[in-house]
Design a protein around this motif. Structure first.
Motif, PDB file in Angstrom:
ATOM      1  N   THR A  51       0.921  -1.153   0.038  1.00 30.69           N
ATOM      2  CA  THR A  51      -0.114   0.036   0.055  1.00 30.69           C
ATOM      3  C   THR A  51       0.941   1.191   0.045  1.00 30.69           C
ATOM      4  OG1 THR A  51      -1.605   1.526   1.476  1.00 30.69           O
ATOM      5  CG2 THR A  51      -0.041  -0.256   2.429  1.00 30.69           C
ATOM      6  N   THR A  52       0.228   2.520  -0.527  1.00 29.51           N
ATOM      7  CA  THR A  52       1.132   3.507  -0.574  1.00 29.51           C
ATOM      8  C   THR A  52       1.406   4.089   0.709  1.00 29.51           C
ATOM      9  OG1 THR A  52      -0.733   4.979  -0.800  1.00 29.51           O
ATOM     10  CG2 THR A  52       0.352   4.090  -2.767  1.00 29.51           C
ATOM     11  N   GLN A  53       0.688   3.666   1.804  1.00 33.28           N
ATOM     12  CA  GLN A  53       0.687   4.174   3.223  1.00 33.28           C
ATOM     13  C   GLN A  53       1.840   2.932   3.970  1.00 33.28           C
ATOM     14  OE1 GLN A  53      -2.738   4.533   5.148  1.00 33.28           O
ATOM     15  NE2 GLN A  53      -2.480   2.551   6.318  1.00 33.28           N
ATOM     16  N   ILE A  54       2.613   2.337   3.383  1.00 30.56           N
ATOM     17  CA  ILE A  54       3.434   1.455   3.851  1.00 30.56           C
ATOM     18  C   ILE A  54       4.438   1.955   4.877  1.00 30.56           C
ATOM     19  CG2 ILE A  54       5.147   1.252   2.051  1.00 30.56           C
ATOM     20  CD1 ILE A  54       4.370  -1.494   4.292  1.00 30.56           C
ATOM     21  N   ALA A  55       4.910   3.239   4.520  1.00 31.61           N
ATOM     22  CA  ALA A  55       5.657   3.809   5.408  1.00 31.61           C
ATOM     23  C   ALA A  55       4.994   4.283   6.925  1.00 31.61           C
ATOM     24  CB  ALA A  55       6.423   5.145   4.785  1.00 31.61           C
ATOM     25  N   ALA A  56       3.926   4.796   6.977  1.00 32.73           N
ATOM     26  CA  ALA A  56       3.063   4.957   8.030  1.00 32.73           C
ATOM     27  C   ALA A  56       2.958   3.907   8.781  1.00 32.73           C
ATOM     28  CB  ALA A  56       2.003   5.850   7.235  1.00 32.73           C
ATOM     29  N   ASN A  57       2.363   2.690   8.202  1.00 37.46           N
ATOM     30  CA  ASN A  57       2.153   1.570   8.826  1.00 37.46           C
ATOM     31  C   ASN A  57       3.554   0.824   9.534  1.00 37.46           C
ATOM     32  OD1 ASN A  57      -0.436   1.764   7.916  1.00 37.46           O
ATOM     33  ND2 ASN A  57       0.114   0.220   6.124  1.00 37.46           N
ATOM     34  N   LEU A  58       4.631   1.068   8.976  1.00 30.35           N
ATOM     35  CA  LEU A  58       5.779   0.568   9.639  1.00 30.35           C
ATOM     36  C   LEU A  58       6.427   1.451  10.798  1.00 30.35           C
ATOM     37  CD1 LEU A  58       8.030  -0.727   6.499  1.00 30.35           C
ATOM     38  CD2 LEU A  58       6.740  -1.993   8.265  1.00 30.35           C
ATOM     39  N   ASN A  59       6.027   2.797  10.562  1.00 29.38           N
ATOM     40  CA  ASN A  59       6.500   3.647  11.673  1.00 29.38           C
ATOM     41  C   ASN A  59       5.676   3.605  12.838  1.00 29.38           C
ATOM     42  OD1 ASN A  59       8.693   5.260  10.414  1.00 29.38           O
ATOM     43  ND2 ASN A  59       7.507   6.623   9.151  1.00 29.38           N
ATOM     44  N   ALA A  60       4.389   3.224  12.540  1.00 28.33           N
ATOM     45  CA  ALA A  60       3.469   3.048  13.746  1.00 28.33           C
ATOM     46  C   ALA A  60       4.130   1.855  14.525  1.00 28.33           C
ATOM     47  CB  ALA A  60       2.051   2.735  13.160  1.00 28.33           C
ATOM     48  N   PHE A  61       4.513   0.589  13.689  1.00 30.97           N
ATOM     49  CA  PHE A  61       5.180  -0.721  14.244  1.00 30.97           C
ATOM     50  C   PHE A  61       6.275  -0.266  14.889  1.00 30.97           C
ATOM     51  CE2 PHE A  61       7.885  -4.457  13.914  1.00 30.97           C
ATOM     52  CZ  PHE A  61       6.645  -5.303  14.045  1.00 30.97           C
ATOM     53  N   TRP A  62       7.231   0.602  14.697  1.00 34.71           N
ATOM     54  CA  TRP A  62       8.362   1.099  15.448  1.00 34.71           C
ATOM     55  C   TRP A  62       8.350   1.522  16.434  1.00 34.71           C
ATOM     56  CZ3 TRP A  62      11.108  -2.417  13.392  1.00 34.71           C
ATOM     57  CH2 TRP A  62      11.329  -2.668  11.624  1.00 34.71           C
ATOM     58  N   ASP A  63       7.116   2.448  16.373  1.00 32.75           N
ATOM     59  CA  ASP A  63       6.885   3.232  17.679  1.00 32.75           C
ATOM     60  C   ASP A  63       6.441   2.496  18.689  1.00 32.75           C
ATOM     61  OD1 ASP A  63       7.176   5.642  16.313  1.00 32.75           O
ATOM     62  OD2 ASP A  63       5.398   6.210  15.652  1.00 32.75           O
ATOM     63  N   VAL A  64       5.918   1.728  18.757  1.00 34.19           N
ATOM     64  CA  VAL A  64       5.377   0.695  19.709  1.00 34.19           C
ATOM     65  C   VAL A  64       6.419  -0.177  20.125  1.00 34.19           C
ATOM     66  CG1 VAL A  64       4.025  -1.730  20.035  1.00 34.19           C
ATOM     67  CG2 VAL A  64       2.907   0.073  18.704  1.00 34.19           C
TER      68      VAL A  64
END
Length: 302
Positions: A198-211
């Protein structure tokens, strides 16, 4: 009923026209070629690389193969890549291997053998999505560390949303905390599944890293394959030198170096342990920048 039928035909005609127009435009832009992620620019010659890449860590082949006497093991593989033994001097060096439940039959002796063959690191799959845990993970971590190998871990990412990414991170975090994994351990996120494109892959991964960051697990990296459409966007969340990239030459040879813009290169999914108790395949990696060794080392637990 008839009026609705006529309107339906009109909508269908408009849709077909739009599809035809899109096809024509794409044909002009891409010179009539079928365009896929595999055709995007890569660091290895396309005519020398297997098309099926980046699936080695999940879709490992079966283990019912026998070892040949020589270092060149003559077998066919589901990837089209040839089969060889770790330690074969005619092949690229092997700095690391990765293991999942498929390699649960590996013994302590197997880990000792790969260390003797020059391997420095084992990357162990822990979790997938928000519901699967590798049942062999703890044994694999303990055996690798006991053999004197560096231990890193990875998660297989499946989410297409921020909320889903957080759920996956919390699922992984539960395993890390429950089993008291060292907070310095390197955590690689395996980003290759079609569901994540998805074009929002970066946002998804950054949410993962934040946790993970909030919980004190701040050593991160990305695994992705040459066929993953948003591979650069994923890599940019951690940096290219903290990204481990897969692309498979049909016949990898010593001195071959692809994906040098990245921290590590997974160059084959069909390597074997010479005279090993485990007779199946393992994925093998070159670590260009010591990505896998700047972690918890041989002390994966707190």
């Amino acid at each position: 009923m008839e009026l609705k039928h006529i309107k339906g035909k009109g909508k269908l005609l408009v849709g077909l026209c739009a599809l035809f127009l899109f096809t024509c435009i794409a044909g002009v832009i891409f010179g009539g070629r079928k365009v896929s992620a595999n055709m995007l620019p890569e660091d290895g010659p396309a005519d020398q690389a297997a098309e099926k890449v980046g699936q080695g860590m999940r879709n490992a082949s079966t283990n019912n193969h026998t070892m040949g006497r020589s270092m060149a093991v003559k077998e066919s593989s589901p990837y089209g890549t040839d089969v060889f033994n770790i330690g074969d001097s005619s092949r690229p060096r092997v700095d690391a291997i990765d293991v999942a439940s498929y390699q649960s039959d590996m013994t302590l002796a197997d880990y000792q053998k790969i260390k003797s063959a020059g391997v420095k690191t084992v990357i162990v799959k822990l979790t997938e999505g928000a519901s699967y845990t590798n049942p062999a993970a703890l044994t694999q971590i303990k055996n690798a560390a006991a053999a004197g190998l560096n231990v890193d871990v990875y998660h297989y990412f499946t989410s297409s949303t921020i909320s889903g990414a957080k759920n996956e991170a919390n699922y992984l975090l539960n395993f890390l905390k429950k089993n008291k994994l060292n907070k310095n351990i390197l955590i690689m996120n395996d980003v290759e599944d079609d569901s994540t494109q998805t074009t929002q892959i970066a946002a998804n991964l950054n949410a993962f890293w934040d946790v993970l960051n909030t919980a004190g697990y701040k050593q991160h990296g990305i695994y992705t394959g040459a066929s993953y459409l948003y591979r650069d966007a994923a890599a940019n969340t951690v940096g290219f030198k903290r990204t481990w990239k897969a692309q498979y030459p049909y016949h990898p040879k010593a001195g071959t170096n692809w994906q040098t813009d990245y921290g590590a290169w997974q160059f084959s999914p069909t390597a074997k342990i010479s005279n090993g108790d485990y007779t199946g395949y393992v994925d093998v990696e070159i670590d260009y920048v010591n990505l896998f060794t700047q972690s918890a080392g041989t002390k994966p637990f707190q």
